[in-house]
Design a protein around this motif. Structure first.
Motif, mmCIF file in Angstrom:
data_model
loop_
_atom_site.group_PDB
_atom_site.id
_atom_site.type_symbol
_atom_site.label_atom_id
_atom_site.label_comp_id
_atom_site.label_asym_id
_atom_site.label_seq_id
_atom_site.Cartn_x
_atom_site.Cartn_y
_atom_site.Cartn_z
ATOM 1 N N THR A 12 -7.041 7.073 11.343
ATOM 2 C CA THR A 12 -7.820 5.839 11.212
ATOM 3 C C THR A 12 -8.123 5.187 12.554
ATOM 4 O O THR A 12 -9.032 4.358 12.651
ATOM 5 C CB THR A 12 -7.088 4.809 10.328
ATOM 6 O OG1 THR A 12 -5.780 4.578 10.867
ATOM 7 C CG2 THR A 12 -6.979 5.289 8.895
ATOM 8 N N ASN A 13 -7.397 5.563 13.604
ATOM 9 C CA ASN A 13 -7.550 4.861 14.878
ATOM 10 C C ASN A 13 -7.953 5.728 16.061
ATOM 11 O O ASN A 13 -8.227 5.207 17.139
ATOM 12 C CB ASN A 13 -6.236 4.134 15.215
ATOM 13 C CG ASN A 13 -5.912 3.025 14.232
ATOM 14 O OD1 ASN A 13 -6.567 1.992 14.209
ATOM 15 N ND2 ASN A 13 -4.911 3.258 13.398
ATOM 16 N N LEU A 14 -8.007 7.039 15.866
ATOM 17 C CA LEU A 14 -8.310 7.935 16.979
ATOM 18 C C LEU A 14 -9.672 7.654 17.602
ATOM 19 O O LEU A 14 -9.854 7.777 18.822
ATOM 20 C CB LEU A 14 -8.239 9.392 16.506
ATOM 21 C CG LEU A 14 -8.468 10.455 17.582
ATOM 22 C CD1 LEU A 14 -7.405 10.364 18.677
ATOM 23 C CD2 LEU A 14 -8.497 11.849 16.958
ATOM 24 N N HIS A 15 -10.651 7.239 16.781
ATOM 25 C CA HIS A 15 -12.006 7.017 17.287
ATOM 26 C C HIS A 15 -12.076 5.905 18.335
ATOM 27 O O HIS A 15 -13.045 5.815 19.088
ATOM 28 C CB HIS A 15 -12.956 6.699 16.128
ATOM 29 C CG HIS A 15 -12.677 5.383 15.463
ATOM 30 N ND1 HIS A 15 -11.596 5.181 14.627
ATOM 31 C CD2 HIS A 15 -13.324 4.195 15.530
ATOM 32 C CE1 HIS A 15 -11.593 3.925 14.197
ATOM 33 N NE2 HIS A 15 -12.628 3.305 14.729
ATOM 34 N N ALA A 58 0.841 -1.198 0.000
ATOM 35 C CA ALA A 58 0.000 0.000 0.000
ATOM 36 C C ALA A 58 0.874 1.245 0.000
ATOM 37 O O ALA A 58 1.933 1.280 0.635
ATOM 38 C CB ALA A 58 -0.886 -0.003 1.235
ATOM 39 N N PRO A 59 0.474 2.290 -0.723
ATOM 40 C CA PRO A 59 1.266 3.534 -0.759
ATOM 41 C C PRO A 59 1.474 4.099 0.643
ATOM 42 O O PRO A 59 0.560 4.112 1.468
ATOM 43 C CB PRO A 59 0.394 4.469 -1.612
ATOM 44 C CG PRO A 59 -0.460 3.554 -2.434
ATOM 45 C CD PRO A 59 -0.713 2.362 -1.575
ATOM 46 N N LYS A 60 2.688 4.557 0.911
ATOM 47 C CA LYS A 60 3.025 5.100 2.226
ATOM 48 C C LYS A 60 2.154 6.303 2.561
ATOM 49 O O LYS A 60 1.851 7.118 1.700
ATOM 50 C CB LYS A 60 4.500 5.496 2.271
ATOM 51 C CG LYS A 60 5.454 4.323 2.349
ATOM 52 C CD LYS A 60 6.878 4.817 2.556
ATOM 53 C CE LYS A 60 7.835 3.650 2.744
ATOM 54 N NZ LYS A 60 9.218 4.105 3.024
ATOM 55 N N GLY A 61 1.774 6.391 3.804
ATOM 56 C CA GLY A 61 1.047 7.558 4.283
ATOM 57 C C GLY A 61 -0.439 7.555 4.022
ATOM 58 O O GLY A 61 -1.149 8.447 4.492
ATOM 59 N N THR A 62 -0.950 6.551 3.294
ATOM 60 C CA THR A 62 -2.375 6.529 2.955
ATOM 61 C C THR A 62 -3.189 5.887 4.062
ATOM 62 O O THR A 62 -2.691 5.093 4.856
ATOM 63 C CB THR A 62 -2.607 5.745 1.647
ATOM 64 O OG1 THR A 62 -2.109 4.407 1.805
ATOM 65 C CG2 THR A 62 -1.889 6.408 0.483
ATOM 66 N N LEU A 63 -4.469 6.208 4.088
ATOM 67 C CA LEU A 63 -5.350 5.678 5.124
ATOM 68 C C LEU A 63 -5.499 4.164 5.022
ATOM 69 O O LEU A 63 -5.556 3.475 6.038
ATOM 70 C CB LEU A 63 -6.733 6.350 5.023
ATOM 71 C CG LEU A 63 -6.757 7.863 5.289
ATOM 72 C CD1 LEU A 63 -8.136 8.435 4.980
ATOM 73 C CD2 LEU A 63 -6.368 8.172 6.729
ATOM 74 N N PHE A 64 -5.555 3.640 3.792
ATOM 75 C CA PHE A 64 -5.723 2.191 3.643
ATOM 76 C C PHE A 64 -4.399 1.443 3.732
ATOM 77 O O PHE A 64 -4.366 0.219 3.642
ATOM 78 C CB PHE A 64 -6.432 1.860 2.323
ATOM 79 C CG PHE A 64 -5.742 2.360 1.085
ATOM 80 C CD1 PHE A 64 -4.768 1.610 0.452
ATOM 81 C CD2 PHE A 64 -6.062 3.606 0.544
ATOM 82 C CE1 PHE A 64 -4.149 2.070 -0.691
ATOM 83 C CE2 PHE A 64 -5.445 4.075 -0.604
ATOM 84 C CZ PHE A 64 -4.476 3.301 -1.220
#
Length: 614
Positions: A91-94, A51-57
């Motif tokens: 992506t994980n703060l919630h 997966a591309p670096k820095g992306t949400l997925f």
């Protein structure tokens, strides 16, 4: 400086795939387990291979819950979130508790990373007060790693690969843990590259010392060891437990183990594990495709070995015809399905329980086989061993269901001694009277035929996928014979319920207000929810089914004690369909199909919601 002493804590490490997140989480897990904490882990991989670096997925995560009490799940919400970049935070703060700790690498929050994480232009969450409800500790991990290795002579890219050790050292200090186990690991891992070992150890110590001297925290976590039963323990994930069980079962049965496999996420690691046990006579074969993999295992079983194979949903679909072949041949075969999100290639690295109906009915014709399901990482050992025992002693293919959650997740395992494992008795034919003709499909009281190894004089017999004549095994197209053989094979599988342990309550009793039926990896969330509700004076029962087909012999008797029954599943209600059709009871379905496990809170709310109705 004071140390807080909670009973448990949840940590989540998050960053790019190249940030060494899984290694960092794994090392922390090993250390706290050696210290004596009970743990449960949940590695979360990106679905993209690169997966591309820095992306949400592209975020890779590792969740760990440790405690001085019994731990059943990796936790619902985090106490500590380590975010190596902006995407990891977003992506994980919630799932971070209010007031929870954030450790952020400021180098991962530059303009480029903020853009990739889809923050609005000019917005940096580390600076805009949006994190004021949390205990934020942000510093440039990348820069401090570079400074620690400034005189190492290493290239910049190699230096930056060590930054996960800085974070690990920092977290070790937070949780009052010793560095020596990771130092030993690094020394052994880079035995042939001592410069890398020295560099990683130096950065590990730098992170620990920075936490100690920077006065970053006013308190530290100090979680006492758990009171686990005495014995020898090791950390084990589900795939490792399956591999060890297959080896153990082969040894207890006196058979050689053959494992034919084609790589597929998340089952591939079983092949990796088994390839290490050549000293135990284990043969591993990486086939060119899924069909070749299972057919090679069938061939091994025909030749008198314990044939085994594993895959995930798409591969199991390809193996369907061969499973039917093993079923009509009536030879031992163990198939492990490490379930993942579907359909088709679906969500390759995410977890799901949606292959249940495929396991029960996903073959042409009337082709029933025993189906077992493991509940936890360490339970994968017991269920895989049981799958082998049933396959060998009942001369049938057996399908074992695990999933990505328990395959990759780990927990402490009090491993058994070989002498404590049950015996496995192969149905091998040996001597026969000289005046009798060998009947390969003649059966005992459990309708099990004998296992004749090819090449032995006097035991010659036909083999193949065409219907067999009763007793002789000769090809038969007689309609009455076909129907009778269909019934016999089905009855033989049904008799497995007679030798499988009776269904027991994991929690509660027949007097409880409501029954929760679980299977597979929902075990931890259900147990935790019911234990939680018990403190609020709710009496809830829990049974966890490990024998899916045939169902446990006493399950119907248990179900009829309850007016309210719910079944939580990570699918669209598959076990519910089976139970409703079998027992004709109004059972409530609770589903989740998001690629992630149930939380304890979700199970608790489902129970309370059902109790509030009527």
């Amino acid at each position: 400086m004071k140390a807080t002493s909670p009973n448990e804590a949840v940590i989540f490490f998050a960053g790019d795939s190249g940030d060494g997140i899984q290694l960092t989480g794994g090392q922390f897990s090993e250390t706290v387990e050696i210290f004596g904490n009970d743990i449960s882990t949940f590695p979360d991989f990106p679905a993209e291979i690169r997966a591309p670096k820095g992306t949400l997925f592209g975020v890779s995560g590792f969740q760990l819950k440790l405690g001085s009490v019994k731990i059943f799940t990796p936790g619902d919400q985090y106490d500590v979130l380590i975010a190596m970049n902006a995407a990891a935070l977003k992506t994980n703060l919630h799932q971070l508790k209010k007031g929870g700790v954030i450790i952020a690498n400021t180098a991962g929050f530059d303009k480029k990373n903020l853009t990739l994480a889809k923050y609005e232009v000019g917005i940096n969450p580390l600076e805009d007060h949006s994190l004021d409800d949390y205990d934020v500790h942000d510093f440039d991990v990348t820069k401090m790693t570079q400074e620690a290795l400034a005189d190492s002579g290493m290239e910049r890219k190699e230096i930056e690969r060590c930054k996960n050790m800085f974070v690990l050292g920092f977290v070790y200090w937070m949780f009052n843990q010793d560095l020596k186990y990771t130092i030993k690991f690094l020394t052994e891992k880079f035995n042939n590259k001592p410069d890398l070992a020295v560099a990683n150890i130096k950065v590990l110590k730098a992170g620990f010392n920075f936490a100690d001297t920077s006065e970053t925290f006013t308190s530290r976590f100090s979680i006492k060891p758990a009171k686990l039963p005495k014995g020898d323990y090791r950390n084990v994930n589900g795939n490792q437990a399956v591999a060890l069980a297959l080896v153990a079962a082969a040894k207890k049965s006196g058979l050689d183990l053959f494992y034919g496999s084609y790589p597929i996420t998340p089952a591939s690691n079983i092949l990796h594990q088994l390839s290490r046990y050549k000293n135990f006579g284990v043969k591993t074969y990486q086939a060119e495709d899924e069909i070749a993999a299972i057919c090679s295992a069938i061939g091994a079983s025909f030749a008198g070995q314990l044939g085994t194979t594993a895959s995930s949903g798409p591969g199991i679909a390809l193996k369907g015809e061969a499973m039917g072949l093993a079923m009509i041949l009536e030879i031992p075969l163990v198939i492990v399905n490490v379930q993942r999100g579907g359909p088709s290639t679906g969500l390759p690295t995410k977890t799901e329980q949606a292959d249940l109906l495929q396991a029960l009915y996903g073959r042409n014709g009337e082709a029933p086989i025993p189906v077992l399901a493991a509940a936890t990482p360490k339970d994968c050992f017991e269920m895989a061993f049981m799958a082998c025992k049933i396959a060998i002693e009942h001369m049938t293919p057996v399908l074992l269901l695990t999933d990505g959650y328990i395959a990759n997740g780990s927990e402490p395992w009090k491993y058994p001694q070989s002498k404590d494992l049950p015996k496995i008795k192969p149905q091998l034919v040996k001597d026969k009277p000289a005046d009798e003709k060998f009947l390969p499909y003649e059966r005992d009281k459990n309708l099990v035929r004998k296992w004749a190894i090819p090449g032995v004089a006097g035991f010659e017999h036909r083999i193949g996928g065409l219907e067999k004549e009763i007793n002789t095994g000769n090809v038969s197209y007689d309609p009455d014979n076909h129907e009778q053989m269909i019934k016999i094979r089905a009855d033989k599988v049904d008799k497995v319920a007679d030798v499988f342990p009776k269904q027991e309550y994991a929690q509660g009793s027949e007097k409880s207000k409501l029954l929760v039926i679980g299977w597979g990896s929902t075990f931890g969330a259900i147990e935790s929810a019911i234990i939680n509700l018990k403190t609020e004076r709710f009496d809830i029962a829990h049974v966890h089914i490990k024998l899916i087909h045939p169902l446990p012999a006493n399950l119907g008797e248990i179900l009829r004690h309850f007016e309210k029954i719910i079944v939580p599943e990570m699918n669209n209600g598959q076990l519910v369909k089976v139970l409703r059709s079998k027992f004709l009871l109004p059972i409530k379905s609770v589903t989740k199909i998001k690629g992630v496990p149930f939380t304890v809170l979700e199970i608790k709310e489902a129970i309370l919601n059902e109790l509030s109705h009527g």
